[in-house]
Scaffold this motif. Structure first.
Motif, PDB file in Angstrom:
ATOM      1  N   THR A 133     -11.823  22.737   5.326  1.00  0.00           N
ATOM      2  CA  THR A 133     -13.242  23.021   4.751  1.00  0.00           C
ATOM      3  C   THR A 133     -13.432  24.386   3.769  1.00  0.00           C
ATOM      4  OG1 THR A 133     -14.180  21.437   6.461  1.00  0.00           O
ATOM      5  CG2 THR A 133     -15.788  22.912   4.877  1.00  0.00           C
ATOM      6  N   ALA A 332     -22.451  24.507  -0.510  1.00  0.00           N
ATOM      7  CA  ALA A 332     -21.639  23.505  -1.303  1.00  0.00           C
ATOM      8  C   ALA A 332     -20.360  23.550  -0.338  1.00  0.00           C
ATOM      9  CB  ALA A 332     -21.406  23.612  -2.645  1.00  0.00           C
ATOM     10  N   ASN A 333     -19.755  22.624   0.115  1.00  0.00           N
ATOM     11  CA  ASN A 333     -18.572  22.668   0.866  1.00  0.00           C
ATOM     12  C   ASN A 333     -17.512  21.817   0.191  1.00  0.00           C
ATOM     13  OD1 ASN A 333     -19.626  24.018   2.886  1.00  0.00           O
ATOM     14  ND2 ASN A 333     -20.650  22.364   3.696  1.00  0.00           N
ATOM     15  N   TYR A 334     -16.226  22.103   0.159  1.00  0.00           N
ATOM     16  CA  TYR A 334     -15.105  20.994  -0.193  1.00  0.00           C
ATOM     17  C   TYR A 334     -14.381  20.741   1.095  1.00  0.00           C
ATOM     18  CZ  TYR A 334     -11.093  19.381  -2.909  1.00  0.00           C
ATOM     19  OH  TYR A 334     -10.139  18.632  -3.317  1.00  0.00           O
ATOM     20  N   ASP A 353     -13.284  16.155  -0.641  1.00  0.00           N
ATOM     21  CA  ASP A 353     -14.771  15.714  -1.429  1.00  0.00           C
ATOM     22  C   ASP A 353     -15.623  16.774  -1.226  1.00  0.00           C
ATOM     23  OD1 ASP A 353     -13.731  12.916  -1.836  1.00  0.00           O
ATOM     24  OD2 ASP A 353     -14.232  12.549   0.486  1.00  0.00           O
ATOM     25  N   THR A 354     -16.641  16.895  -2.272  1.00  0.00           N
ATOM     26  CA  THR A 354     -17.616  17.895  -2.208  1.00  0.00           C
ATOM     27  C   THR A 354     -18.815  17.347  -1.632  1.00  0.00           C
ATOM     28  OG1 THR A 354     -16.739  18.965  -4.552  1.00  0.00           O
ATOM     29  CG2 THR A 354     -18.768  19.219  -4.027  1.00  0.00           C
ATOM     30  N   GLN A 355     -19.343  18.215  -0.727  1.00  0.00           N
ATOM     31  CA  GLN A 355     -20.911  17.987  -0.128  1.00  0.00           C
ATOM     32  C   GLN A 355     -21.610  19.049  -0.459  1.00  0.00           C
ATOM     33  OE1 GLN A 355     -19.760  18.240   4.124  1.00  0.00           O
ATOM     34  NE2 GLN A 355     -18.816  16.235   4.131  1.00  0.00           N
ATOM     35  N   THR A 357     -25.212  20.845   0.897  1.00  0.00           N
ATOM     36  CA  THR A 357     -25.903  21.153   2.167  1.00  0.00           C
ATOM     37  C   THR A 357     -27.335  21.896   2.076  1.00  0.00           C
ATOM     38  OG1 THR A 357     -24.949  23.159   2.705  1.00  0.00           O
ATOM     39  CG2 THR A 357     -23.661  20.970   3.310  1.00  0.00           C
TER      40      THR A 357
END
Length: 502
Positions: A133, A332-334, A353-355, A357
């Protein structure tokens, strides 16, 4: 003569630059060659080098610099890293690692980035799994700690505390210069008074011999010798007292400039004479203007005002801490998972995938006793400093007015004391002439001699008072030390004279 100057970084360096001329000419002996005396410039130089109050002020500057650096450390970036390896009884090994950087900005915003990786290897399975992550986040304070005024309150207060400590050092130097000048003039006065007492004793001794010869010749009654001997005894007593006063004056100056009595005694005397006075010195008539000037220049007042500004920051920060903590964090997380023991393959293969938060935090101290108590304490300290500042302003005004009055009176008294000495000198000559022709008594001559001696001693005292009044006036209106990138110290010529502004 060279002015004393230094960098704002410290008055010890200033003392070495004060008098590059004086120090270059000075021999190894700390006060000069034996019997040469010590000049006012040299005394001031030694005082700036050795004065303990200045040295203490320098350490306080270092303390303030450390406090400022510590307060600014809140906004340094923080690097964190960790790794963990765990193995279970069923032969499953899990490796977890993370590395991240976070930094709080002076606006209160917190920036963060983090990379975490996890791999799981089951020895019974030929294909291990990994995940990673990579994320970034921004935290925004909504209530407590929002804005530089509050988030950087400790650092801003520390900056002012550093400025205050520098003002304190300059004020300590001003006090050292003033007190050293006063001690120097007291030494000069003690030396001149002792010399006058010795001359008076010598005259009394000669008078004893003269009268004894007249008695032996039958020209004076034998009883006259008692009066003359009593006069001599009184002069001797006065001379002994003057010797003790000189010792006291040397010790007082030695304390100011960091030399013991023996070292000062080797100097023999204060080599600089009292400020010249021609009887035409103008009086000061613009006292209120000098009070205004003092409030603009005095470093103790600047220090007190700066301290009040720092306390105001602390009060506002304490008030801000009464609020609950409310913050919003967005990020933002990958995130991804792949096979193999290398979790970074997630990033290289773009297998994630991109998240997006968002989070909300809220903390409410129901009683909030600590923050309330701190606010009460800071507010009371601020009120206390406000009162102290007003008292200092009043004290400075009174001090300037008193210094002006003292200067004006010393000018007038010096003129009158000189006139008194001149008149008594003529009276003594007249009385001695009258004694020779028998138109006056020996007692009258002795009395007039004593009165002239008192007038002479008073004149010496008034000359010292005039010199001290100049130093006091310069100190009270804040002219001994200037403010600026390079600290300028008043020249010795200006410390020996004062010209009232028109």
């Amino acid at each position: 003569m060279a002015k004393v100057m230094s960098l704002a970084s410290g008055l010890a360096a200033m003392a070495m630059a004060v008098c590059p001329m004086a120090l270059a000419q000075a021999p190894a002996n700390p006060v000069g060659q034996s019997g040469s005396g010590i000049s006012l410039l040299r005394a001031l130089t030694l005082s700036l080098q050795k004065n303990p109050d200045i040295q203490i002020s320098e350490t306080r500057i270092a303390i303030s610099q450390g406090a400022l650096q510590a307060a600014g450390g809140t906004f340094d970036p923080l690097l964190n890293a960790s790794t963990t390896v765990a193995e279970t009884t069923d032969k499953v090994r899990t490796t977890s690692s993370s590395i991240g950087v976070s930094q709080q900005l002076r606006s209160g915003i917190v920036l963060g980035s983090n990379l975490t990786a996890r791999s799981e290897n089951t020895f019974a399975s030929p294909t291990p799994g990994s995940e990673a992550t990579l994320g970034v986040s921004i935290g925004f304070p909504i209530l407590r700690g929002r804005g530089e005024e509050f988030a950087a309150a400790a650092e801003n207060a520390a900056k002012l505390s550093l400025i205050k400590s520098e003002y304190d050092m300059r004020h300590a130097a001003s006090v050292a210069i003033y007190s050293t000048a006063v001690a120097y003039w007291n030494l000069r006065a003690a030396e001149e008074i002792l010399e006058a007492q010795r001359e008076s004793e010598a005259r009394a001794q000669r008078l004893v011999g003269d009268i004894q010869r007249l008695i032996n010749a039958g020209e004076r009654p034998a009883a006259d010798i008692n009066l003359i001997n009593a006069n001599l005894t009184g002069k001797r007593t006065a001379r002994l007292a003057a010797e003790q006063s000189l010792i006291n004056a040397r010790l007082a100056l030695g304390e100011k400039i960091g030399l013991d009595y023996v070292a000062l005694q080797e100097a023999a005397k204060a080599s600089d004479g009292f400020p010249a006075y021609d009887g035409k010195t103008a009086l000061i008539e613009n006292g209120p203007e000098l009070v205004k000037r003092a409030t603009e220049k005095r470093f103790d007042l600047k220090s007190s005002q700066t301290n009040l500004d720092a306390l105001r920051i602390a009060v506002n920060a304490a008030r801000d801490n009464l609020q609950p903590i409310l913050g919003v964090t967005v990020g933002a997380n990958y995130v991804g998972r792949t096979t193999g023991e290398n979790p970074l393959l997630v990033l290289s293969r773009r297998a994630g995938d991109t998240q997006l938060t968002a989070g909300l935090t809220y903390t409410w101290d129901v009683a909030n006793s600590k923050s309330k108590g701190n606010f009460l304490s800071q507010s009371a300290t601020y009120d206390q400093q406000t009162i102290a500042l007003r008292a200092l302003q009043l004290s400075i005004g009174v001090g300037v007015e008193n210094a002006v009055a003292g200067y004006n009176r010393s000018v007038q008294q010096l003129a009158e004391s000189q006139l008194t000495v001149d008149l008594y000198t003529k009276i003594v000559e007249n009385e001695r002439t009258k004694l020779k022709i028998g138109s006056t008594t020996l007692l009258d001559v002795v009395n007039v001699e004593s009165q002239r001696q008192d007038a002479l001693l008073n004149h010496i005292t008034q000359r010292a008072a005039y010199a001290t009044a100049i130093a006091a006036l310069r100190y009270q209106i804040g002219e001994l030390i200037s403010d600026g990138p390079e600290t300028q110290v008043l020249s010795v010529e200006q410390l020996r004279a004062y010209a009232p502004p028109k």
